[in-house]
Design a protein around this motif. Structure first.
Motif, mmCIF file in Angstrom:
data_model
loop_
_atom_site.group_PDB
_atom_site.id
_atom_site.type_symbol
_atom_site.label_atom_id
_atom_site.label_comp_id
_atom_site.label_asym_id
_atom_site.label_seq_id
_atom_site.Cartn_x
_atom_site.Cartn_y
_atom_site.Cartn_z
ATOM 1 N N LEU A 189 37.000 14.482 4.993
ATOM 2 C CA LEU A 189 37.761 13.417 5.639
ATOM 3 C C LEU A 189 38.744 13.975 6.663
ATOM 4 C CD1 LEU A 189 38.525 10.919 2.731
ATOM 5 C CD2 LEU A 189 37.125 10.510 4.750
ATOM 6 N N LEU A 190 39.391 15.084 6.338
ATOM 7 C CA LEU A 190 40.319 15.688 7.283
ATOM 8 C C LEU A 190 39.606 16.097 8.571
ATOM 9 C CD1 LEU A 190 42.605 17.915 5.011
ATOM 10 C CD2 LEU A 190 43.312 15.981 6.432
ATOM 11 N N LEU A 191 38.419 16.710 8.431
ATOM 12 C CA LEU A 191 37.658 17.082 9.616
ATOM 13 C C LEU A 191 37.327 15.865 10.466
ATOM 14 C CD1 LEU A 191 35.156 19.706 8.139
ATOM 15 C CD2 LEU A 191 36.959 20.154 9.807
ATOM 16 N N SER A 192 36.884 14.777 9.812
ATOM 17 C CA SER A 192 36.469 13.580 10.542
ATOM 18 C C SER A 192 37.648 12.868 11.187
ATOM 19 C CB SER A 192 35.733 12.622 9.593
ATOM 20 O OG SER A 192 34.580 13.225 9.071
ATOM 21 N N LEU A 193 38.762 12.756 10.455
ATOM 22 C CA LEU A 193 39.915 12.032 10.998
ATOM 23 C C LEU A 193 40.578 12.801 12.133
ATOM 24 C CD1 LEU A 193 41.475 10.569 7.722
ATOM 25 C CD2 LEU A 193 40.162 9.374 9.476
ATOM 26 N N LEU A 194 40.632 14.123 12.035
ATOM 27 C CA LEU A 194 41.157 14.907 13.153
ATOM 28 C C LEU A 194 40.277 14.733 14.390
ATOM 29 C CD1 LEU A 194 42.181 18.240 11.357
ATOM 30 C CD2 LEU A 194 43.713 16.528 12.375
ATOM 31 N N GLY A 195 38.958 14.747 14.175
ATOM 32 C CA GLY A 195 38.043 14.519 15.290
ATOM 33 C C GLY A 195 38.185 13.125 15.861
ATOM 34 N N ALA A 196 38.383 12.127 14.989
ATOM 35 C CA ALA A 196 38.528 10.745 15.459
ATOM 36 C C ALA A 196 39.781 10.588 16.307
ATOM 37 C CB ALA A 196 38.576 9.793 14.261
ATOM 38 N N ALA A 197 40.893 11.177 15.868
ATOM 39 C CA ALA A 197 42.134 11.075 16.642
ATOM 40 C C ALA A 197 41.963 11.700 18.024
ATOM 41 C CB ALA A 197 43.273 11.749 15.883
ATOM 42 N N ALA A 198 41.360 12.895 18.057
ATOM 43 C CA ALA A 198 41.137 13.547 19.350
ATOM 44 C C ALA A 198 40.153 12.760 20.202
ATOM 45 C CB ALA A 198 40.619 14.972 19.128
ATOM 46 N N LEU A 217 39.498 -2.175 18.110
ATOM 47 C CA LEU A 217 38.547 -1.114 18.448
ATOM 48 C C LEU A 217 39.009 0.222 17.890
ATOM 49 C CD1 LEU A 217 36.040 -0.145 19.938
ATOM 50 C CD2 LEU A 217 37.404 0.011 22.032
ATOM 51 N N VAL A 218 40.302 0.505 17.977
ATOM 52 C CA VAL A 218 40.838 1.764 17.444
ATOM 53 C C VAL A 218 40.681 1.806 15.921
ATOM 54 C CG1 VAL A 218 42.912 3.172 17.199
ATOM 55 C CG2 VAL A 218 42.444 2.005 19.369
ATOM 56 N N VAL A 219 40.987 0.688 15.261
ATOM 57 C CA VAL A 219 40.842 0.623 13.807
ATOM 58 C C VAL A 219 39.377 0.808 13.407
ATOM 59 C CG1 VAL A 219 41.048 -0.896 11.798
ATOM 60 C CG2 VAL A 219 42.904 -0.779 13.464
ATOM 61 N N ALA A 220 38.488 0.179 14.165
ATOM 62 C CA ALA A 220 37.053 0.325 13.873
ATOM 63 C C ALA A 220 36.608 1.778 14.024
ATOM 64 C CB ALA A 220 36.241 -0.578 14.796
ATOM 65 N N ALA A 221 37.128 2.480 15.037
ATOM 66 C CA ALA A 221 36.771 3.887 15.239
ATOM 67 C C ALA A 221 37.262 4.743 14.074
ATOM 68 C CB ALA A 221 37.362 4.385 16.555
ATOM 69 N N ILE A 222 38.493 4.503 13.621
ATOM 70 C CA ILE A 222 39.026 5.275 12.494
ATOM 71 C C ILE A 222 38.263 4.959 11.212
ATOM 72 C CG2 ILE A 222 41.068 5.646 11.058
ATOM 73 C CD1 ILE A 222 42.764 5.133 13.550
ATOM 74 N N THR A 223 37.937 3.678 11.019
ATOM 75 C CA THR A 223 37.161 3.292 9.843
ATOM 76 C C THR A 223 35.780 3.936 9.858
ATOM 77 O OG1 THR A 223 38.321 1.167 9.774
ATOM 78 C CG2 THR A 223 36.264 1.331 8.537
ATOM 79 N N GLY A 224 35.152 3.945 11.035
ATOM 80 C CA GLY A 224 33.840 4.572 11.147
ATOM 81 C C GLY A 224 33.905 6.062 10.866
ATOM 82 N N ALA A 225 34.951 6.731 11.377
ATOM 83 C CA ALA A 225 35.103 8.160 11.118
ATOM 84 C C ALA A 225 35.311 8.427 9.630
ATOM 85 C CB ALA A 225 36.281 8.708 11.922
ATOM 86 N N THR A 226 36.080 7.560 8.973
ATOM 87 C CA THR A 226 36.293 7.706 7.528
ATOM 88 C C THR A 226 34.987 7.555 6.763
ATOM 89 O OG1 THR A 226 38.538 6.830 7.756
ATOM 90 C CG2 THR A 226 37.566 6.824 5.554
ATOM 91 N N LEU A 227 34.220 6.525 7.122
ATOM 92 C CA LEU A 227 32.957 6.270 6.432
ATOM 93 C C LEU A 227 31.980 7.432 6.639
ATOM 94 C CD1 LEU A 227 31.037 4.406 4.895
ATOM 95 C CD2 LEU A 227 30.449 3.329 7.071
ATOM 96 N N PHE A 228 31.828 7.878 7.891
ATOM 97 C CA PHE A 228 30.887 8.963 8.159
ATOM 98 C C PHE A 228 31.398 10.284 7.589
ATOM 99 C CE2 PHE A 228 29.172 5.885 11.082
ATOM 100 C CZ PHE A 228 27.809 6.195 11.118
#
Length: 406
Positions: free
Chosen positions: A331-340, A370-381
């Protein structure tokens, strides 16, 4: 642990450097989770290059998804705002599922609709893509003379000349690209027009367009007496129920025509649907590729730390806690990537929107949803990418795992 009771003689490097902070017996779940998050972060920091590359992969996928969907949302917003700024409440068109442009229909239909209840004014319009002085195709609008739309045209230079058939009104972005000022000549499809004025609206798309009198537009296209849009302005007291009743009457009386609001017209157009489907499809595959990168990185990390994970299991860590630690790393890898990725998408679209050849042709809109959807998608993936490595970690046998030296 007594080293003599284990089948290896010397401690491995990673176990020597491992520092485990024992929590007091009275500590709660919140304190344990805090230590778990810190341990997950330190595990990622052991291989900074690999962690950075993995986050970059998911970040690029998120950036692509956010930028494409943001541009699509931007086009929709400017389309709707453009009609609202001109006092249009209802649009009548003959939409074709086989073409992104509406089909032309008889201009006299506007006269009939003007007699219906709750209608204050009707304005016919024709729009198409045309070649202007050899430049790439630009949007050209033909507005009916004397219609209410001219009252809302915000001129920044020049003046309205309603009696001139050869008058052209140029958006400020189109004027800058073409090098035109009021009084200059403008060639459209081999016909010459006088630039009577420049206008500036809130929509970059409109600011890149040219407006002609409707009869001149019809003459160029050979579509005399034809339009492809009717703009209807309703009386201020019109309710939602009356709007829907008028819509039904128009569609029943004139078969093949559709009456709708501007946002409905954009959402149901062939071009908008194709662009949205393409954006979602390509974004999904990009996220899948990023997820595989996360899965590969975390699985490699678990393989390298088999002895360490075996030690954690041996000293009393539950398998669920080990599972949570591996998922936290993913999750940390995905969320850091999502923020960037989100920041990259917003900055990239803003740069493209102000880049010379693309100026006025690209506009982005990034709502909170849209931002929330991107973060949610990154969390799920991220969870999907970490589940297989996590299951592999909890399946390890402590005594077998401790025999492997990293």
């Amino acid at each position: 642990i007594n080293g003599k009771s284990w089948p290896f003689a010397k401690p491995c490097g990673s176990l020597r450097n491992l520092r485990l902070k024992e929590a007091p017996q009275t500590s709660g779940a919140g304190h344990r989770d805090m230590n778990l998050s810190g341990l997950a972060w330190r595990n990622l920091a052991r291989r900074p290059a690999r962690s950075l590359l993995t986050s970059s992969g998911i970040g690029l996928a998120i950036a692509f998804a956010v930028s494409t969907l943001g541009v699509a949302q931007g086009f929709r917003k400017t389309f709707v705002d453009g009609y609202a700024s001109l006092g249009t409440h209802m649009i009548v068109s003959k939409v074709s599922r086989n073409s992104p442009l509406p089909k032309p229909f008889d201009q006299s239909i506007g006269t009939a609709i003007a007699q219906m209840p709750h209608v204050e004014a009707v304005s016919g319009m024709y729009w198409d893509l045309m070649s202007i002085e050899g430049a790439p195709s630009r949007v050209v609008f033909g507005w009916e003379r004397g219609s209410f739309r001219w009252k809302f045209l915000p001129l920044t230079a020049g003046s309205l000349e309603p009696d001139r058939q050869d008058a052209a009104y140029v958006g400020i972005l189109a004027a800058a690209a073409l090098g035109k000022n009021p009084g200059d000549q403008l060639e459209i499809e081999s016909r010459r027009f006088l630039v009577a004025g420049l206008f500036e609206k809130s929509s970059p798309i409109d600011n890149s367009a040219v407006i002609l009198p409707l009869d001149a537009m019809q003459d160029i296209l050979g579509q005399h007496g034809k339009i492809n849009f009717l703009n209807i302005r309703l009386r201020p007291e019109t309710t939602t129920g009356e709007f829907e009743l008028l819509r039904s009457k128009i569609q029943l009386r004139f078969r093949g025509l559709r009456a709708c609001r501007a946002d409905e017209l954009f959402s149901e157009s062939v071009g908008a649907q194709a662009a949205m489907a393409m954006s979602i499809g390509v974004s999904f595959f990009a996220l899948c590729i990023g997820t595989l990168g996360v899965m590969n990185s975390v699985l490699m990390s678990v393989t390298e730390r088999r002895a360490e994970i075996g030690l954690l299991l041996a000293i009393g860590w539950g398998r669920r806690r080990v599972l949570r630690m591996i998922l936290a790393e993913s999750l940390l890898l995905s969320l850091l990537g999502a923020a960037a990725g989100i920041l990259t998408a917003i900055a990239g679209v803003c740069l493209l929107a102000n880049f010379g050849p693309l100026s006025g042709k690209i506009v982005g809109d990034f709502p909170a949803a849209l931002v929330v959807a991107a973060i949610t998608g990154a969390t799920l993936f991220g969870l999907i990418g970490g589940i297989i490595p996590a299951l592999h970690a909890v399946s390890l046998n402590p005594s077998t795992a401790l025999r492997h030296e990293i």
